[in-house]
Design a protein around this motif. Structure first.
Motif, short mmCIF file in Angstrom:
data_model
loop_
_atom_site.label_atom_id
_atom_site.label_comp_id
_atom_site.label_asym_id
_atom_site.label_seq_id
_atom_site.Cartn_x
_atom_site.Cartn_y
_atom_site.Cartn_z
N HIS A 114 0.83 -1.20 0.00
CA HIS A 114 0.00 0.00 0.00
C HIS A 114 0.87 1.26 0.00
O HIS A 114 0.57 2.23 -0.72
N ALA A 115 1.94 1.23 0.78
CA ALA A 115 2.85 2.37 0.80
C ALA A 115 3.46 2.61 -0.58
O ALA A 115 3.61 3.76 -1.02
N TRP A 116 3.84 1.53 -1.27
CA TRP A 116 4.38 1.66 -2.64
C TRP A 116 3.33 2.27 -3.57
O TRP A 116 3.64 3.15 -4.38
N LEU A 117 2.08 1.82 -3.46
CA LEU A 117 1.02 2.31 -4.35
C LEU A 117 0.75 3.79 -4.13
O LEU A 117 0.53 4.55 -5.08
N VAL A 118 0.76 4.21 -2.87
CA VAL A 118 0.54 5.63 -2.57
C VAL A 118 1.66 6.47 -3.18
O VAL A 118 1.43 7.53 -3.77
N GLU A 119 2.90 6.00 -3.04
CA GLU A 119 4.05 6.74 -3.57
C GLU A 119 4.04 6.78 -5.10
O GLU A 119 4.39 7.80 -5.72
N ALA A 120 3.64 5.68 -5.72
CA ALA A 120 3.67 5.59 -7.19
C ALA A 120 2.49 6.29 -7.84
O ALA A 120 2.53 6.54 -9.06
N ASN A 121 1.47 6.60 -7.06
CA ASN A 121 0.26 7.24 -7.62
C ASN A 121 -0.11 8.47 -6.81
O ASN A 121 -1.16 8.50 -6.14
N PRO A 122 0.74 9.50 -6.84
CA PRO A 122 0.49 10.69 -6.03
C PRO A 122 -0.85 11.35 -6.39
O PRO A 122 -1.17 11.50 -7.56
N ALA A 148 -7.72 4.13 -15.22
CA ALA A 148 -6.91 3.94 -16.43
C ALA A 148 -5.45 4.36 -16.25
O ALA A 148 -4.55 3.74 -16.83
N GLY A 149 -5.17 5.38 -15.46
CA GLY A 149 -3.80 5.84 -15.32
C GLY A 149 -3.09 5.32 -14.09
O GLY A 149 -1.97 5.76 -13.78
N PHE A 150 -3.70 4.36 -13.40
CA PHE A 150 -3.14 3.87 -12.14
C PHE A 150 -1.93 2.97 -12.39
O PHE A 150 -1.94 2.13 -13.30
N ARG A 151 -0.88 3.15 -11.59
CA ARG A 151 0.32 2.31 -11.70
C ARG A 151 0.23 1.15 -10.71
O ARG A 151 0.19 1.36 -9.49
N SER A 152 0.20 -0.07 -11.21
CA SER A 152 0.11 -1.27 -10.38
C SER A 152 1.45 -1.57 -9.73
O SER A 152 2.50 -1.15 -10.23
N PRO A 153 1.46 -2.35 -8.65
CA PRO A 153 2.72 -2.68 -7.97
C PRO A 153 3.53 -3.71 -8.76
O PRO A 153 2.98 -4.50 -9.54
#
Length: 263
Positions: A114-122, A148-153
């Motif tokens: 979750h921390a990675w996802l928050v950082e990758a998708n400001p 559509a623009g979300f970056r997956s882990p």
């Protein structure tokens, strides 16, 4: 069991599915499916993780503590039985608190992902500020244009993009070792207590069938009908948080406590 904690179930008292869950084949075989799931799950995770055990969870833990319940076989993936104090828990469908890479089998915590996802998708969580109710998979419904623009882990070990919550999605299979362990526990039981399940899926219903075959009484507490109504010894149509705390209190005040089998 967890609806009183704010985590909805897949089916209502009538046994009908109320939400369309993530399918195993779609998640494993589709990068777009994984993107959709992780976008929705990133929004739902903080509220899902904030859920606390309710009176029914605590009652089950109390019954285990005094020796009336030997083991808990749960289809829930929220970890609330353990948080309530239960120690002998078999998670049939896994846990949302873990994430596994399908390529290299590396396991990490959901909090870290979750921390990675928050950082990758400001800013993503702000854009989805009113997502509605968290669903049983821990995700929420979101507009496709937002997803559509979300970056997956991605896996930090092998670099693959097939990171999956360590749960059994619909269409997937419970690991054979888990099923065998559950059957082993059931074989020594004096009774099987089913709590809050319609038993519509085989992963839970199979234990009722085995208990019935082996002459082990099956006791059910849930709202509405179940798939196993013809195979149960006692069926109490009631809410768990009404029944279980009273049962735990009566057992605690009883002069002697009989040993029971796993529930």
């Amino acid at each position: 069991m967890s609806t009183a904690s704010g985590i909805p179930d897949y089916r209502g008292p009538d046994g009908r599915r109320r939400v369309q869950p993530m399918q195993h084949a779609e998640f494993v075989g589709s990068a777009t499916g994984r993107q959709r799931y992780w976008a929705r799950a990133s929004v739902g995770w903080e509220r899902f993780a904030a859920a606390a055990p309710n009176a029914a969870h605590r009652a089950v833990a109390d019954l285990e503590r005094v020796g009336v319940v030997d083991h808990v076989l749960t289809q829930n993936v929220d970890g609330l039985h353990q948080e309530a104090g239960a120690r002998r828990v078999v998670e049939l469908h896994g846990s949302l608190g873990r994430v596994v890479c399908l390529d290299c089998e590396e396991v990490t915590t959901r909090d870290q992902v979750h921390a990675w996802l928050v950082e990758a998708n400001p800013g993503f969580l702000r854009q989805a500020s009113d997502p509605g109710q968290v669903r049983p998979d821990g995700d929420v419904a979101l507009p496709e244009e937002l997803v559509a623009g979300f970056r997956s882990p991605r896996c930090l070990v092998c670099g693959g993009d097939r990171l999956k919550p360590d749960v059994v999605f619909f269409g997937g299979s419970v690991p054979r070792s888990t099923v065998d362990r559950a059957f082993e526990l059931l074989s020594g039981a004096l009774s099987l207590l089913v709590l809050g399940s319609s038993l519509r899926v085989m992963s839970g219903y199979r234990f009722v069938r085995r208990a019935r075959r082996d002459g082990i009484p099956v006791l059910v507490v849930t709202r509405g009908q179940t798939r196993a109504d013809a195979e149960t010894t006692v069926h109490l149509d009631a809410l768990l948080d009404d029944v279980l705390p009273r049962l735990a209190d009566e057992v605690a005040r009883a002069p002697s406590r009989p040993r029971a089998g796993p529930a």
